[in-house]
Write an enzyme that holds these catalytic residues in place. Structure first.
Site, short mmCIF file in Angstrom:
data_model
loop_
_atom_site.label_atom_id
_atom_site.label_comp_id
_atom_site.label_asym_id
_atom_site.label_seq_id
_atom_site.Cartn_x
_atom_site.Cartn_y
_atom_site.Cartn_z
N LEU A 102 -14.22 -3.25 6.75
CA LEU A 102 -15.61 -2.97 6.41
C LEU A 102 -16.60 -3.56 7.42
O LEU A 102 -16.34 -4.60 8.03
CB LEU A 102 -15.92 -3.51 5.01
CG LEU A 102 -15.03 -2.96 3.89
CD1 LEU A 102 -15.40 -3.58 2.55
CD2 LEU A 102 -15.10 -1.44 3.81
N LYS A 137 -22.73 9.32 9.48
CA LYS A 137 -21.93 9.22 10.70
C LYS A 137 -20.79 10.24 10.68
O LYS A 137 -20.44 10.81 11.69
CB LYS A 137 -21.35 7.82 10.83
CG LYS A 137 -20.93 7.52 12.25
CD LYS A 137 -19.92 6.45 12.33
CE LYS A 137 -18.58 7.02 12.11
NZ LYS A 137 -17.48 6.15 12.44
N SER A 184 -15.03 1.26 11.87
CA SER A 184 -13.87 0.35 11.73
C SER A 184 -13.06 0.37 13.02
O SER A 184 -12.46 -0.63 13.41
CB SER A 184 -12.99 0.80 10.57
OG SER A 184 -13.74 0.85 9.39
N ARG A 185 -13.07 1.53 13.69
CA ARG A 185 -12.27 1.66 14.90
C ARG A 185 -12.82 0.81 16.05
O ARG A 185 -12.10 0.55 17.02
CB ARG A 185 -12.19 3.13 15.33
CG ARG A 185 -11.38 3.97 14.38
CD ARG A 185 -11.60 5.43 14.64
NE ARG A 185 -11.02 6.29 13.63
CZ ARG A 185 -9.78 6.73 13.63
NH1 ARG A 185 -8.97 6.41 14.62
NH2 ARG A 185 -9.34 7.49 12.66
N HIS A 214 -20.58 0.44 6.02
CA HIS A 214 -20.06 0.53 4.65
C HIS A 214 -20.98 -0.22 3.69
O HIS A 214 -21.28 0.25 2.59
CB HIS A 214 -18.67 -0.12 4.56
CG HIS A 214 -17.61 0.54 5.39
ND1 HIS A 214 -17.06 -0.05 6.50
CD2 HIS A 214 -16.99 1.74 5.27
CE1 HIS A 214 -16.14 0.74 7.02
NE2 HIS A 214 -16.08 1.84 6.30
P1 AMP Z 1 -14.36 5.05 6.43
O1 AMP Z 1 -13.96 3.68 5.95
O2 AMP Z 1 -14.46 5.15 7.92
O3 AMP Z 1 -13.57 6.15 5.78
O4 AMP Z 1 -15.87 5.26 5.94
C1 AMP Z 1 -16.21 5.12 4.59
C2 AMP Z 1 -17.62 5.58 4.42
O5 AMP Z 1 -18.49 4.78 5.23
C3 AMP Z 1 -17.86 7.04 4.86
O6 AMP Z 1 -18.75 7.66 3.95
C4 AMP Z 1 -18.49 6.87 6.22
O7 AMP Z 1 -19.32 7.97 6.59
C5 AMP Z 1 -19.32 5.62 6.01
N1 AMP Z 1 -19.65 4.99 7.31
C6 AMP Z 1 -18.78 4.67 8.29
N2 AMP Z 1 -19.46 4.17 9.36
C7 AMP Z 1 -20.77 4.19 9.03
C8 AMP Z 1 -21.97 3.83 9.71
N3 AMP Z 1 -21.95 3.33 10.94
N4 AMP Z 1 -23.15 4.00 9.07
C9 AMP Z 1 -23.19 4.53 7.81
N5 AMP Z 1 -22.08 4.88 7.11
C10 AMP Z 1 -20.89 4.73 7.72
#
Ligand code: AMP
Length: 282
Positions: free
Chosen positions: A30, A146, A183-184, A34
């Site tokens: 996170l 994003k 996260s990457r 997030h």
């Molecule tokens: P993930 O853990 O990458 O699957 O992302 C979980 C949620 O967080 C998804 O709805 C993403 O679009 C959101 N998210 C990831 N990075 C960002 C960011 N930089 N700004 C806003 N939301 C994000």
């Protein structure tokens, strides 16, 4: 903060809840992006549930799945600090038990952009989210801009399959340099992370060109491309200028609102970013 590691435990917790329930699905590792979704949920909902699940079905490369960062202890600390009510951390075998044989396949918006670059990705996303929505039955679910195509696919699925919840979109949170939090980014050195700002700078130059009246996708893509490839660590996977409604690639003159998006392999990390550009008022 309640931690539920099984479907039974989150379901029985849910049975005793009423009022608004905000849900934030994540794959963990996170960051403030997030957390902005968590904050939005806490502002508008009476109860907030975050899930952490690295969903194998949405990865089309085994290496990508293996190298995806996992930082569960740190994640828990962050969620506790924000006073999240409960966290759902199911195991793979709970979500995909032996004999699992159903998929949710959105057929219109999923084909281009990320869907083309990562075949099967959105089937994995839609399937796991359909399961999570059924298990948790949130009244609201929060998603980041994003992942613009994901947001559109999820909205479509919720509409088509009559899920009884509101999808709320939240703006992209960025580092000071402009790099979108991801996260990457965990897999990048500090130096690479700084250099990765070239992705945002490229998009900004594309946006400036649109603001200055440029209307041809080819030119917009070229401006973005030439700026990003100046950085040797960047390998461009795609740059897209798409109709923001249909997500179909715009070939001729831009006449409608667009989503400009890209994926870049940067020093081994697959990064995505985007902006929308509205022609209304121009
Ligand atoms: P993930 O853990 O990458 O699957 O992302 C979980 C949620 O967080 C998804 O709805 C993403 O679009 C959101 N998210 C990831 N990075 C960002 C960011 N930089 N700004 C806003 N939301 C994000």
């Amino acid at each position: 903060m309640q931690i539920c590691r099984s479907i039974e435990s989150i379901k029985s917790l849910r049975e005793n809840l009423d009022g608004t329930i905000g849900f934030i699905p994540t794959m963990g590792a996170l960051h403030d992006g997030h957390l902005s979704l968590v904050t939005a949920s806490k502002k508008s909902c009476g109860y907030t549930i975050v899930s952490i699940f690295v969903n194998p079905m949405q990865f089309n490369s085994r290496n990508d799945l293996i190298s995806y960062p996992r930082l569960q202890e740190k994640d828990m600390e962050m969620l506790k600090k924000l006073a999240v009510d409960s966290v759902f951390i199911p195991s793979h075998k709970h979500i995909y038990p032996e004999g699992f044989s159903t998929e949710v396949d959105e057929k219109s918006l999923s084909g281009g952009l990320e869907g083309r670059s990562r075949p099967g990705h959105f089937t994995g996303v839609a399937t796991v989210l359909a399961k999570f929505f059924n298990i948790i039955q949130p009244t609201h679910a929060f998603f980041g801009e994003k992942d613009a195509q994901q947001l559109r696919v999820v909205k479509q699925m919720v509409h088509d399959l009559n899920f009884n919840l509101d999808i709320i979109s939240c703006p992209t949170v960025r580092e000071k340099s402009g790099l979108a939090l991801s996260s990457r980014n965990e897999n990048l050195s500090t130096a690479s992370r700084e250099k990765a700002a070239v992705i945002y700078n490229g998009l900004k130059l594309g946006e400036n060109a649109l603001e200055n009246g440029e209307r041809y996708p080819k030119k917009i893509k070229e401006i973005i491309y030439l700026n990003i490839i100046k950085e040797p660590l960047a390998e461009i996977i795609y740059i897209s200028v798409a109709d923001s409604e249909s997500l179909e690639e715009v070939e001729g003159r831009i006449e409608k609102d667009i989503l400009v998006s890209l994926a870049v392999n940067f020093d081994g990390a697959r990064l995505i970013d985007n902006f929308t550009y509205s022609l209304s008022g121009t």
